[in-house]
Structures are given as C-alpha cells and as structure tokens.
Design an enzyme around this catalytic site. Structure first.
Site, PDB file in Angstrom:
ATOM      1  N   ALA A 334       0.562  -1.254   0.078  1.00  0.00           N
ATOM      2  CA  ALA A 334      -0.066  -0.133  -0.036  1.00  0.00           C
ATOM      3  C   ALA A 334       0.776   1.088   0.092  1.00  0.00           C
ATOM      4  CB  ALA A 334      -0.880  -0.112   1.103  1.00  0.00           C
ATOM      5  N   ASN A 357       8.958  -6.651  13.312  1.00  0.00           N
ATOM      6  CA  ASN A 357       9.746  -5.523  12.962  1.00  0.00           C
ATOM      7  C   ASN A 357      10.455  -4.914  14.339  1.00  0.00           C
ATOM      8  OD1 ASN A 357       7.715  -4.214  14.665  1.00  0.00           O
ATOM      9  ND2 ASN A 357       6.618  -3.573  12.786  1.00  0.00           N
ATOM     10  N   ILE A 358      10.997  -3.736  14.113  1.00  0.00           N
ATOM     11  CA  ILE A 358      11.847  -3.191  15.340  1.00  0.00           C
ATOM     12  C   ILE A 358      11.032  -2.915  16.506  1.00  0.00           C
ATOM     13  CG2 ILE A 358      13.338  -2.464  13.736  1.00  0.00           C
ATOM     14  CD1 ILE A 358      12.252   0.203  14.181  1.00  0.00           C
ATOM     15  N   CYS A 443      14.294  -7.497   3.750  1.00  0.00           N
ATOM     16  CA  CYS A 443      13.064  -7.248   4.345  1.00  0.00           C
ATOM     17  C   CYS A 443      12.366  -5.877   3.934  1.00  0.00           C
ATOM     18  CB  CYS A 443      13.424  -6.898   6.060  1.00  0.00           C
ATOM     19  SG  CYS A 443      14.669  -5.947   6.515  1.00  0.00           S
ATOM     20  N   ASP A 445      13.610  -2.215   4.500  1.00  0.00           N
ATOM     21  CA  ASP A 445      14.675  -1.167   4.184  1.00  0.00           C
ATOM     22  C   ASP A 445      16.097  -1.983   3.876  1.00  0.00           C
ATOM     23  OD1 ASP A 445      13.082   1.019   4.227  1.00  0.00           O
ATOM     24  OD2 ASP A 445      13.285   0.983   6.383  1.00  0.00           O
ATOM     25  N   GLY A 446      16.006  -3.278   4.321  1.00  0.00           N
ATOM     26  CA  GLY A 446      17.218  -4.158   4.171  1.00  0.00           C
ATOM     27  C   GLY A 446      18.221  -3.770   5.111  1.00  0.00           C
ATOM     28  N   ASP A 448      17.923  -4.132   8.859  1.00  0.00           N
ATOM     29  CA  ASP A 448      17.657  -4.574  10.361  1.00  0.00           C
ATOM     30  C   ASP A 448      17.678  -6.216  10.037  1.00  0.00           C
ATOM     31  OD1 ASP A 448      17.594  -2.068  11.712  1.00  0.00           O
ATOM     32  OD2 ASP A 448      15.602  -1.872  10.781  1.00  0.00           O
ATOM     33  N   ARG A 449      16.387  -6.786   9.956  1.00  0.00           N
ATOM     34  CA  ARG A 449      16.242  -8.077   9.850  1.00  0.00           C
ATOM     35  C   ARG A 449      17.272  -8.793   8.642  1.00  0.00           C
ATOM     36  NH1 ARG A 449      10.022  -7.395  10.060  1.00  0.00           N
ATOM     37  NH2 ARG A 449      10.457  -5.454   8.714  1.00  0.00           N
TER      38      ARG A 449
END
Length: 843
Positions: A334, A357-358, A443, A445-446, A448-449
């Site tokens: 979305a 997520n964070i 993920c 933004d690429g 973090d995870r």
C-alpha cells in the site's frame, strides 16, 4: 569535516548547591536517619584525581550518602561526562551494578515512594526520593536520596543534559580522542574482505588504491564496483560493493531505482568452490497491485544464478528470502513496497521467515528486562524475589501460580524472536551448503532483519568469521558498511540532530511487568519521567543486541567452533552501548566519513585487541575449547537444536550474578588452563636448571678426566726420571764420581764437570723457572778404592792403557753406555765429542 570541540564545564559538587544539599551518609538505607535535619558537612572531597577515571573523564556532579536500592548499599554517586559512578562508602571501590555509562541509559525518571506505616506516627516516615535508571544492557538501577535536599534534582538535571547531547560531537568519545586505540581506515579493511571473498587474499588495500580507484578487481564471476564511491547511487551503501561481473554499471544505475532507498541487490558473501552467493537488498517497489516490474532488476537478480560446477548447461536455483511476515509484506504494498513474484525472476522461489519489526523487538526486550528484574536476586526494589507475594516469588508456592509466573518469560517473546532469526539463518546456510543455491535476502529497508540473517548465515558457512579477525570483518562489512542505522537503533544523537534516549514503556506491558520500584507492596509511588515520547515515535530497537544473542546461542550449540568466548561478546556489547569508541556512531558509512569518526575517535577493535594481548590465549576473551581443525567447514544446526535459552553472561549478570558466573564453565576451564600454563612454565624452568646442572657435571667430569690423564703422565714422567736418575747415579759412581742436582747455577770448578744445564725435563714441576744444574765431582782415591763397581769398570775399559792412562780423556766416560753396568748410551753425547785419530794408535 572537523568536529568542534566539546563545551567546557565546571565540575559541580552537591555540597556546593546549598546548605540543604549537605549530607552525611554512611551505611545502608535503614542506617540513614531520614527524620533528622541535615548536619553541617565537612569539606568537600575532591575526585579530580580519582584512579578509576578514564582519560579525559571529568566529574560533573558529586552526590554523597546515596543508597543503591538494589543491594541496599550506601555510597557516593558521581556523574561524569561519560558515566554514572557509584563508589562504596569508606572503601571508595567502584560498585559495578551502580556504575553505568550515560549512553547505555535508555530511560531515567524520578520517583517518590510513600512508605506506609501501621502506627500513628506515619508522618515521621517521609517519602523516599528515588531515581530509577533503566539500561540498554538488561539492568534496572534505583538510587535513593535523602529528603529535603536538592541532591536528586541536581543529579537528574545533569543526566538530562549529558545523556542527551544535542550533537554527536558532544559525546565523550570525541573528548577522549583516539588515544592509543587509533582506528585504521575502515575502507581498507572492507576492501581486504572483498579481496578474500574473490580469492585474492594476497592483495592488500591502501589509500592510494582507494583514491585512484584501482580496487575494482574481479574473478571469473564477480567484481568490485566503485559506482557508489561518492555515495550518489545509495547513501546507505558502502563506497564499494560486489556485483555479478556480467552486469554493467549502467544496468546497476537502472536497477537501483526499483528498490527501496535505492538499496539494489548486491553480493555480501560468495562460496569460493561452488559459486553460490548470499545477496542482500531492500524490498522491491512493486506497488499495491504487485504488478510493477523492472527488467534491470530481474536481470541483476538472475545473474546470481550462475552455472553449476560440473553440470553442463544447468544453472543454480535462486531463493528469495523475505524476512517479514507475509501479511506485513502485503501491507507494505500500500506504500509502494511489497515482495517479488516468483514468475518474474528466473528459477526463483519466494520464502517468508515471519520475523517481526523493530517495534515488536523493542517491546519484547523491555518485557524480558522487567521479568529478570522482578525475579532476580538483585531486584531494583531492593527485595529478594523469594520474599515477594506472600513469601514466594511464585505467588504463594501453588503450582498454578508457579506456572503463570514462569510463563511470563515466554510471554516476553524474546526467545521466540531469537528462534526465528536462528531458523532463518540456518535455512539460508543449508540452501547454500547443501544445494549450492544462491539466496537473496531482504526485508523492508534491508538494514535490520536482512543484516541479521545474512551475517548469521555467513557466520555459519564461513569458519573465518568465527575467529577474532573474521568476526570484526563480518560486523564491519554487513552491519557498518551496509548501513545499519546504529544511531537510531542504539538511541544516540546523529549529525542531523539529537537522538531519543528516553524510551518509556508502553502501557500494555504494565500489567504483567510492572516497573520497579512500583512493585513494592509496602507503599505507592508517583513517577516523573525524563521524556514524554513513546516507542512508536522513535526508531530505538535492540536489533544488534538480538543478533549478538543469536551468535551466543550458536556458540552454546558448537562450543568448540569459535575462537572467541561469550565473555568477549559481553565486553564487545558493553563497549558498543557505552559509545566510548566511535566505530558504531552515526547511521551509515557516509555519515561517519562526514563526521571524521575514524580520525577523531578511538577504535573498539584496537581496544579489545589490546585487552587480549595482556593474557594471550589465557585471556577471558579466548575460547579454551576452540578446535579449528574439527570445525573447518559450515555449521548446519538441525531444527530441533534451535531452541534458545537465556544468555547467562548477558541476561543474568545483573539480576542473578552468582548464577551467571556458575553457568560459565569456561571460567573454570580457563583457570585450569592458567594453572596448567604456570605449571608448564615451572616445568620448563626446572628442565633448564637440570640441563645447566647436567652440563656443569659433564664439564667437571671432563675436567676431572683431564686431571687424571695429567696425573698419569706426571707419574710416568716421574718414574722415568727416577729410573734415569738411578741409572745415571750408578754409572757416575762407577766412574768414581758423584752426582749432585741443584736448582741454582754452579760455578765451574776444576774438579767439577757440568754435564747438562737448563734441561727442560728437570724443571720445577710447580712452575718454578729456576735452572736445574747437574754437577759431577771426582771422588777421592779412598772412595774409588772403596767402590768395587769402579774397579770393575777400570779393569774392563778398552780405552785404558797398561799404565792406567785413558786413551780418550775427553770422551766423558760418564756418557758412555756399558752393558756391564746396565746403562743406555747417550748418543747425543757422541755428537759433542772431539775424537782424534791419535787416540786409537797402536802402542
């Protein structure tokens, strides 16, 4: 960009605030008399030369008579430009629990605790002034201050200022500078790791190579690109990255616009033998209808599917691993994001790992911290967990209450999140190692995870990353170079503005995990927080802490596969959270370059290396069980082994310190190793001493043997001399002469004949160089007549005439051998004779 100098300040003592601030404290909370008015205090104690202060660390505020509620211990509280120091009363020793770096503080607030009393003199029990400090390292500390003083307000204001610097240059690390822990250029270290992955480990990067762009090397399949050398392509990517050799820079420029934040797919690790790679990127911008495509992006991703070794014409499989839950990926559509479609990417399969997520990680971390504080032995409310809730922490001891209390650990969700990260990384490692497949991970933004998964999978696959040097290279490549936003996630100020340190907990956690010291049943509390922001309004999240926790879980499964120990990870995390060094400041490589971090701040890696150099292999950071020969390949843990537990050295060190130490078997093994090393040194010293004694004995034996040989030679010489003397004496006496040996010169006498002078065989045996003289005197006629041997010699002498006259008077009869008397002729004497023919004329 040269960072400005930090502002100057004047250290302020709480004794200097006002008369009401003067406080004398000794002992614990109960020993302090809270009802008596303040007594005049003695002169302030100076802490300027305190031995525990670090370089450039200065005391800002001094507080006296402060009580550490966790352990009910009174002492002195100091606020410096780097940390809160808590010194015990009297001994002035640093109390580790009450000493916390300012950057490690997540939140602090003032609390007033009203103590309830059953008697009517409740007004004599004033409310307790408390200061609660919540750390990012799993600790909750509460300090108690005397009432009717401004002590707590002064400390609170100092923390408010120094834990929230407006600029990144106001941090302590800039005031300290690089000191002896200088930071070499991180770009060179990144290129060296790229060279290793390309199979060119013999090459070493240099600044000249970076400046002239000659680092763009390649092998048969992959190459290093300098397209982002000025960070124009992607501001959160490093200046250099690895891509397929078949993809040109123009195609990379076209492909980056299809990924969020322009974080296009690049190679983070490649398998030298098979050619399989682990790639990373951000989410594709496919849109709400999932119908947006990019031919350049699809071509770039397809290039990761290189040809399989030994298989003619067959290309390897590609897995696209989306770290998010599927519903989250669809929801991102979305906002223009989303996930790939397997029909658009060659030989691909889409997999969702379902990692939250964070914000979920932040809340989970807060819950498990509250759980450990509530049920630990050193709780922040000062009460033992065994004395809470009717006498037992388990709610009276009944089974149902015990189960409900234990379930709080599971309700925190922390271990579930750890398990999800472990399972995802193990799945990636298995696909690469067992199928020689390539995996693209992303993920949203690429950073973090995605970073958690690719770095953990690389650590499982590559034994080099399980060494000290490899772990540093892994963190610097996947976390620092590829733009994990450390300033946002750790809660530090960035170059764009101040950071959010104060992170109050959401109300959803207050039911099961009430904040200390509100849990006290003996009173009620009202708190004033240092912030009004919520977790949803900031980007703080313990993502890196979660990854290090995951590494510790792998170390628990494979204790002999790592060169470093869990203690190293704990010290590493403490240095990172304290911001004492500059490696993890800012959000990207570009920002660190703009701030001049490498030149202005110390290096965490140099500091840790210096610590290890003092103890060599016996240092606490070294794993005594490390076996590189056994674990020289990938680690592929089965799913059944991926059940995580609490990390004792990190999670329990503040709440349950004794249990945390008891769980560390390495400490005992290391003590045995140290003792063994000392015994080995003693053994080596004893062996050297034995060798020295043996050599000395051999030398003495050889000397004694030489002395014996010399003694034998001397005795033989003496025997020969004695025999010669006896024979010579007999011969001389047979001629009617007597022989006399003297050590002084003998004057010539007409009746004395000298046979030999300065004879070396007759020298003094004790080194006396005096001459030995031999003199022969003619015997008297009486002695001749008395000597029967002489008469025989005269009668038989062939040179004697009838008249009794010698035909050869100059022959020296004493030198002639006679078989009759058993003498040996001295032929040297014949050479000295003067023989005349007249001697032998016939009569």
């Amino acid at each position: 960009m040269t960072p400005p100098r930090p502002p100057a300040w004047r250290p302020r003592s709480l004794r200097d605030s006002s008369d009401s601030d003067k406080i004398e404290g000794s002992g614990s909370w109960d020993t302090l008399d809270w009802t008596k008015p303040d007594q005049p205090a003695s002169g302030p104690v100076s802490f300027a030369n305190l031995g525990c202060l670090l370089e450039s660390e200065k005391v800002i505020v001094e507080g006296y008579g402060v009580v550490l509620i966790n352990t009910d211990e009174a002492g002195t509280l100091l606020v410096t430009n780097f940390r809160i120091l808590f010194l015990s009363e009297g001994t002035r020793k640093v109390i580790p629990l009450g000493t916390i770096p300012l950057a490690t503080i997540e939140k602090f607030n003032k609390t007033v605790l009203k103590v309830q009393s059953n008697n009517r003199q409740s007004d004599k029990n004033p409310p307790r002034r408390l200061l609660q400090v919540i750390g990012k390292d799993m600790r909750i500390v509460v300090y108690g201050f005397r009432p009717k003083t401004k002590q707590r307000r002064t400390v609170f204001d100092a923390l408010l200022r120094w834990t929230k610097p407006e600029r990144v240059w106001d941090l302590y690390t800039f005031a300290c500078g690089p000191s002896k822990f200088g930071n070499a250029n991180p770009k060179e270290r990144l290129l060296n790791e790229y060279f290793r992955l390309l199979g060119k480990s013999s090459l070493r990067a240099s600044m000249d190579m970076i400046e002239d762009g000659s680092f763009t090397l390649s092998n048969e399949m992959w190459r290093i690109s300098d397209l982002n050398s000025n960070y124009n392509l992607c501001q959160t990517y490093p200046f250099a990255f690895m891509v397929p050799k078949s993809i040109s820079d123009e195609e990379l420029l076209q492909a980056c616009s299809f990924r969020a934040k322009c974080r296009l797919p690049v190679i983070t690790w490649c398998q030298p033998g098979s050619g399989a790679v682990i790639a990373r990127s951000s989410q594709p911008l496919v849109g709400l209808m999932m119908n947006m495509r990019s031919n350049f992006d699809e071509k770039l991703v397809a290039a990761f599917c290189s040809q399989l070794a030994g298989e003619k014409g067959e290309r390897r499989k590609l897995y696209i691993a989306d770290a998010r839950p599927r519903k989250n990926a669809l929801a991102n559509g979305a906002m223009g994001g989303g996930s790939e479609s397997s029909s658009n990417y060659f030989q691909s399969q889409i997999v969702f790992f379902g990692i939250d997520n964070i914000h979920a990680m932040r809340e989970s971390f807060s819950r498990i911290r509250d759980y450990l504080d509530m049920h630990g032995t050193a709780s922040s409310d000062g009460r033992s967990s065994f004395l809470r809730h009717g006498g037992w922490t388990w709610g009276g001891g009944n089974l149902s209450s015990m189960s409900a209390s234990v379930s709080l650990l599971g309700d925190s969700g922390w271990l579930i999140h750890i398990q999800n990260v472990l399972a995802g990384a193990a799945w990636i490692a298995a696909r690469v190692a067992m199928e020689s497949a390539s995996v693209l991970v992303h993920c949203s933004d690429g950073w973090d995870r995605t970073t958690q998964l690719v770095s953990l999978a690389s650590l499982l696959l590559d034994p080099y990353y399980r060494t000290f040097a490899g772990f540093q290279a892994l963190v610097e490549k996947d976390w620092l170079a590829f733009g994990h936003p450390f300033s946002d996630r750790v809660g530090m100020p960035n170059i764009s503005g101040p950071g959010n340190f104060d992170l109050p907990r959401q109300s959803s956690s207050s039911g099961s995990f009430p904040s200390s010291p509100v849990r006290q049943s003996s009173g009620s509390a009202a708190s004033q927080s240092s912030s009004s922001s919520s977790h949803a309004q900031n980007n703080y999240s313990p993502i890196f802490t979660q990854w290090v926790d995951s590494v510790s879980q792998i170390m628990r499964m494979y204790p002999c596969a790592f060169e470093f120990s869990p203690t190293f990870l704990v010290d590493f995390m403490d240095c990172l959270l304290s911001c004492r060094f500059g490696n993890f400041l800012c959000n990207s490589e570009k920002e660190r370059q703009q701030c001049g971090i490498a030149e202005a701040c110390g290096c965490i890696w140099a500091y840790l290396t210096d610590l290890r150099s003092s103890g060599a292999t016996s240092h606490a950071h070294c794993n005594p069980f490390y076996d590189p020969l056994k674990y020289d390949g990938p680690l592929l843990p089965p799913a059944a082994s991926l059940a995580p537990t609490l990390w004792p050295q990190f999670h329990l060190r503040w709440a349950c310190p004794d249990e945390a130490k008891a769980a560390d078997i390495e400490v005992q093994c290391r003590a045995m190793t140290v003792k063994y090393s000392e015994m080995q040194k003693e053994k080596a010293a004893a062996e050297r001493r034995v060798d020295e004694i043996t050599f000395a004995m051999e030398s003495l034996s050889a000397e004694l043997l030489r002395e014996r040989h010399m003694g034998w030679s001397v005795r033989e010489s003496a025997n020969r001399a004695t025999k010669e003397y006896t024979a010579l004496t007999r011969a001389v006496q047979s001629l009617g002469c007597k022989i006399n040996f003297t050590t002084s010169d003998v004057e010539d006498d007409p009746k004395t004949c000298s046979l030999e002078r300065n004879n070396p065989r007759r020298r003094n045996r004790h080194g006396n160089n005096s001459d030995v003289s031999v003199s022969i005197s003619l015997m008297s006629e009486e002695y001749k007549s008395e000597n029967p041997m002489g008469r025989v010699c005269e009668a038989l002498c062939p040179l004697r005439t009838r008249e009794g006259v010698c035909r050869w008077p100059e022959a020296g009869c004493a030198h002639l051998g006679s078989q009759l008397v058993g003498l040996k002729a001295n032929f040297d004497a014949f050479d000295r004779l003067s023989i005349y023919d007249s001697y032998f004329q016939s009569e």
